[in-house]
Scaffold this motif. Structure first.
Motif, PDB file in Angstrom:
ATOM      1  N   ARG A 139       0.813  -1.206   0.000  1.00 35.24           N
ATOM      2  CA  ARG A 139       0.000   0.000   0.000  1.00 35.24           C
ATOM      3  C   ARG A 139       0.856   1.269   0.000  1.00 35.24           C
ATOM      4  N   TYR A 140       1.959   1.230   0.753  1.00 35.18           N
ATOM      5  CA  TYR A 140       2.779   2.436   0.892  1.00 35.18           C
ATOM      6  C   TYR A 140       3.898   2.518  -0.150  1.00 35.18           C
ATOM      7  N   ALA A 141       3.883   1.632  -1.130  1.00 35.51           N
ATOM      8  CA  ALA A 141       4.982   1.624  -2.107  1.00 35.51           C
ATOM      9  C   ALA A 141       5.113   2.991  -2.770  1.00 35.51           C
ATOM     10  N   ALA A 142       6.341   3.505  -2.779  1.00 37.51           N
ATOM     11  CA  ALA A 142       6.685   4.769  -3.445  1.00 37.51           C
ATOM     12  C   ALA A 142       5.886   5.953  -2.924  1.00 37.51           C
ATOM     13  N   HIS A 161      12.207  17.135  -4.880  1.00 41.75           N
ATOM     14  CA  HIS A 161      13.177  16.365  -5.643  1.00 41.75           C
ATOM     15  C   HIS A 161      13.050  14.859  -5.344  1.00 41.75           C
ATOM     16  N   VAL A 162      12.879  14.551  -4.075  1.00 36.89           N
ATOM     17  CA  VAL A 162      12.749  13.138  -3.682  1.00 36.89           C
ATOM     18  C   VAL A 162      11.514  12.512  -4.321  1.00 36.89           C
ATOM     19  N   VAL A 163      10.402  13.253  -4.296  1.00 36.76           N
ATOM     20  CA  VAL A 163       9.176  12.734  -4.912  1.00 36.76           C
ATOM     21  C   VAL A 163       9.426  12.442  -6.399  1.00 36.76           C
ATOM     22  N   ASP A 164      10.144  13.346  -7.052  1.00 35.68           N
ATOM     23  CA  ASP A 164      10.469  13.133  -8.468  1.00 35.68           C
ATOM     24  C   ASP A 164      11.325  11.881  -8.661  1.00 35.68           C
ATOM     25  N   LEU A 165      12.300  11.704  -7.772  1.00 36.74           N
ATOM     26  CA  LEU A 165      13.167  10.524  -7.889  1.00 36.74           C
ATOM     27  C   LEU A 165      12.350   9.234  -7.761  1.00 36.74           C
ATOM     28  N   PHE A 166      11.378   9.230  -6.826  1.00 35.08           N
ATOM     29  CA  PHE A 166      10.571   8.027  -6.619  1.00 35.08           C
ATOM     30  C   PHE A 166       9.622   7.749  -7.778  1.00 35.08           C
ATOM     31  N   SER A 167       9.223   8.820  -8.474  1.00 34.87           N
ATOM     32  CA  SER A 167       8.332   8.547  -9.608  1.00 34.87           C
ATOM     33  C   SER A 167       9.126   8.367 -10.914  1.00 34.87           C
ATOM     34  N   GLY A 168      10.457   8.504 -10.823  1.00 25.53           N
ATOM     35  CA  GLY A 168      11.290   8.302 -12.010  1.00 25.53           C
ATOM     36  C   GLY A 168      11.828   6.874 -12.101  1.00 25.53           C
ATOM     37  N   ASP A 169      12.959   6.710 -12.777  1.00 30.36           N
ATOM     38  CA  ASP A 169      13.566   5.387 -12.938  1.00 30.36           C
ATOM     39  C   ASP A 169      14.343   5.038 -11.665  1.00 30.36           C
ATOM     40  N   ASP A 191      15.853  -1.112  -1.640  1.00 28.22           N
ATOM     41  CA  ASP A 191      14.619  -0.513  -1.129  1.00 28.22           C
ATOM     42  C   ASP A 191      14.146   0.615  -2.043  1.00 28.22           C
ATOM     43  N   PHE A 192      15.080   1.436  -2.465  1.00 26.05           N
ATOM     44  CA  PHE A 192      14.710   2.514  -3.392  1.00 26.05           C
ATOM     45  C   PHE A 192      14.149   1.925  -4.684  1.00 26.05           C
ATOM     46  N   ALA A 193      14.854   0.922  -5.225  1.00 25.21           N
ATOM     47  CA  ALA A 193      14.396   0.306  -6.474  1.00 25.21           C
ATOM     48  C   ALA A 193      12.972  -0.235  -6.322  1.00 25.21           C
ATOM     49  N   GLU A 194      12.668  -0.805  -5.123  1.00 26.14           N
ATOM     50  CA  GLU A 194      11.336  -1.375  -4.896  1.00 26.14           C
ATOM     51  C   GLU A 194      10.327  -0.347  -4.388  1.00 26.14           C
ATOM     52  N   GLY A 195      10.770   0.901  -4.259  1.00 22.70           N
ATOM     53  CA  GLY A 195       9.847   1.955  -3.830  1.00 22.70           C
ATOM     54  C   GLY A 195       9.571   1.980  -2.339  1.00 22.70           C
ATOM     55  N   LYS A 196      10.452   1.349  -1.546  1.00 20.20           N
ATOM     56  CA  LYS A 196      10.231   1.347  -0.096  1.00 20.20           C
ATOM     57  C   LYS A 196      10.788   2.627   0.520  1.00 20.20           C
ATOM     58  N   ASP A 203      18.049   3.588 -11.680  1.00 17.48           N
ATOM     59  CA  ASP A 203      19.153   4.427 -12.150  1.00 17.48           C
ATOM     60  C   ASP A 203      20.128   4.685 -10.990  1.00 17.48           C
ATOM     61  N   PRO A 204      21.399   4.242 -11.115  1.00 22.15           N
ATOM     62  CA  PRO A 204      22.367   4.410 -10.020  1.00 22.15           C
ATOM     63  C   PRO A 204      22.569   5.881  -9.654  1.00 22.15           C
ATOM     64  N   GLU A 205      22.455   6.764 -10.647  1.00 19.09           N
ATOM     65  CA  GLU A 205      22.648   8.190 -10.379  1.00 19.09           C
ATOM     66  C   GLU A 205      21.533   8.702  -9.454  1.00 19.09           C
ATOM     67  N   ALA A 206      20.293   8.287  -9.738  1.00 14.62           N
ATOM     68  CA  ALA A 206      19.163   8.696  -8.900  1.00 14.62           C
ATOM     69  C   ALA A 206      19.378   8.216  -7.468  1.00 14.62           C
ATOM     70  N   TYR A 207      19.849   6.957  -7.338  1.00 13.98           N
ATOM     71  CA  TYR A 207      20.103   6.410  -6.009  1.00 13.98           C
ATOM     72  C   TYR A 207      21.196   7.205  -5.292  1.00 13.98           C
ATOM     73  N   ALA A 208      22.242   7.581  -6.025  1.00 15.32           N
ATOM     74  CA  ALA A 208      23.343   8.349  -5.422  1.00 15.32           C
ATOM     75  C   ALA A 208      22.849   9.709  -4.937  1.00 15.32           C
ATOM     76  N   VAL A 209      22.012  10.342  -5.740  1.00 14.83           N
ATOM     77  CA  VAL A 209      21.463  11.652  -5.356  1.00 14.83           C
ATOM     78  C   VAL A 209      20.621  11.516  -4.087  1.00 14.83           C
ATOM     79  N   LEU A 210      19.781  10.466  -4.074  1.00 11.61           N
ATOM     80  CA  LEU A 210      18.920  10.242  -2.912  1.00 11.61           C
ATOM     81  C   LEU A 210      19.757  10.003  -1.656  1.00 11.61           C
ATOM     82  N   SER A 211      20.775   9.151  -1.760  1.00  6.85           N
ATOM     83  CA  SER A 211      21.647   8.851  -0.624  1.00  6.85           C
ATOM     84  C   SER A 211      22.289  10.124  -0.074  1.00  6.85           C
TER      85      SER A 211
END
Lengths: 333, 333
Positions: free
Chosen positions: A157-160, A260-268, A236-241, A271-279
């Motif tokens: 239910r809470y995915a992404a 920005h975070v919301v955008d990252l979760f609704s994007g790819d 977890d990011f890849a799975e939207g957790k 993508d390792p770059e997205a994960y790096a930005v989030l981290s």
């Protein structure tokens, strides 16, 4: 008596051997005359290098309540069976190819075999708890199993959903992880004939320990690679957790960063770059530190819950329960 | 007192209502505060027009052993929960899109939801049997659940194997279908405090009834369309299941016909022409008649097993057990 590191390690090695022997004895009886492939899948799933934390906790909970009865090992096996049953089904659900560095059961034997082997382990765990844990124990166990399913639905239910609150996050991880650990401790206590005070102390200990365990797991999903553990990160990011470090960071962040975070979760999300930005964003907003502080407080609380056992006849058992709690903070995979 | 058709129908309608009320009451308590989607999937899976044969059998088994205790309905619900849990998982395994004329749970809600809902029903069924069926009942129940998994593995092992013996076929259908029906009758008897003779009579009745039920099911998979029932036929052939009508026909057939069957099984099993050829071959070699004779003998045997209840205080209950057995031979879907 604090358990030193060597004592804890020796204890774990020796008890793990006894637990695995009990599992093998039980399977030899229960799987006699069963289809060879069923036996193979069950053994593959069970003997792939698990840490056997749940059986250890059941044994220690019984010990500090003054029990010495060897059938505790059979009861303890039930918690590992159920744990593995959920891992096997989860891997089918998540289409996970790997588990503990090997192909998952579903990947190796196909999803039919994996679903069925999970069902077998589920049934067998209930059998053992019904036999050794009594009716009250079985009630606790079945409620926790049912709760674990509910936790998986909550998680879906809470995915992404970046709006998830801390309360909702803890509702998920309590059901998903802590419930089984808490019922393991509680049923171990019941088996040993614990009084109400002992039983609720061990339940509370298991509850906090289980929550801390999952918080650390969620941290390692971001920080495991920094520790050079070889653990894969970013799942977890890849799975939207959306997990605690991120929830804390979102609280501290400004509107821009949040957007920005919301955008990252609704994007790819692969993508390792997205994960790096989030981290980086989580780090800059103190999310890792804050989540770790919470895990530490939970562990302190879990250890404090054990104070009622200060007069136990088994100070070694108590020291091991302390040791396992502290180990949760140190684990790196 | 033989049950006439109207009496049996009225009894089934009234008891089915009580069983479904018990299920709804139980779910209202157990699913309170659970995720709305979990509740929806469970209700979808449970209330799709099942015949509730297993709960009926549990109630009747208890009745002929002289019990009147309303909590039998809660216990009876457990057998329907487990039955539905296995259907839901089987549909995921077989990738079946339909169940009882509606989309299967997996098709409607996705396989994650279906696997988890099956796990929930499994856990809940154990909970109820542990609570109302006692430790002995739970042992019987868990053994039958584990046996059902073994039956599925056996079935996978014998897929498209035209060399399967009659003994192997009965080993599969016993585990897959009869075990649960037999344990339902046995646990119903235990609940009512049956003596050893009553308990084993009901177990034997359930065993033969369950086997007959599956033999008829396997017949309908070939002959359902001739009876204009609207039941789809040819599934077993498509899935490579070699069932009793074919085994009997292969025994009677000459070498040429046998070789032809092997070719059909290794060819395109979704080809309607291949299915038509196979059906004709079974018919010409008396396979349908012979399988039906076996189902009839099993039902006669099941009814004879009930002779120990000739002095029961509940002749109506006994008549219904006879009626259900005879119904198995008459059912057309």
């Amino acid at each position: 008596m604090p358990a030193d590191k060597t004592a804890l390690r020796d204890f774990i090695i020796s008890e793990t051997t006894s637990i695995e022997e009990a599992m093998r004895d039980d399977l030899a009886g229960a799987l006699r005359e069963n289809d060879p492939l069923l036996i193979e899948v069950i053994e593959y799933a069970l003997f792939g290098g698990g840490k056997r934390i749940r059986p250890l906790l059941a044994i220690l909970a019984a010990r500090v309540c003054a029990l010495q009865d060897d059938s505790i090992y059979r009861l303890a096996a039930a918690f590992e069976y159920l744990h593995v049953a959920t891992l096997v089904h989860d891997d089918v659900i998540d289409n996970a190819k790997e588990r503990r560095g090997r192909p998952s059961a579903g990947e190796k034997y196909g999803i039919a075999a994996a679903i069925l082997a999970g069902d077998w382990l589920h049934a067998r765990s209930m059998h053992l708890v019904g036999r050794y844990g009594g009716q009250v124990g079985l009630g606790v166990f079945c409620r926790s199993t049912a709760g674990m399913v509910d936790g998986e639905f909550l998680q879906l239910r809470y995915a992404a959903d970046c709006e998830i609150t801390e309360e909702q996050y803890f509702a998920v991880i309590h059901r998903k992880t802590a419930l089984l650990i808490e019922s393991t401790c509680e049923i171990g206590a019941l088996f040993a004939g614990a009084d109400e005070k002992q039983r609720s102390a061990l339940t509370a200990y298991g509850h906090k320990l289980g929550n801390a365990f999952q918080v650390i797991d969620d941290l390692l999903d971001y920080c495991g690679d920094r520790l050079n553990t070889g653990k894969k990160t970013g799942n977890d990011f890849a799975e939207g957790k959306v997990t605690l470090p991120l929830i804390r960071a979102l609280k501290a962040a400004d509107d821009n960063a949040r957007k920005h975070v919301v955008d990252l979760f609704s994007g790819d999300r692969k993508d390792p770059e997205a994960y790096a930005v989030l981290s980086r964003m989580i780090d800059e907003n103190g999310g890792f530190e804050s989540a770790r502080d919470t895990a530490e407080s939970l562990i302190e609380g879990a250890i404090a819950d054990l104070d009622v056992f200060s007069e136990t006849d088994d100070p070694e058992g108590l020291a091991m329960l302390h040791g396992i709690a502290r180990y949760v903070l140190k684990r790196d995979r």
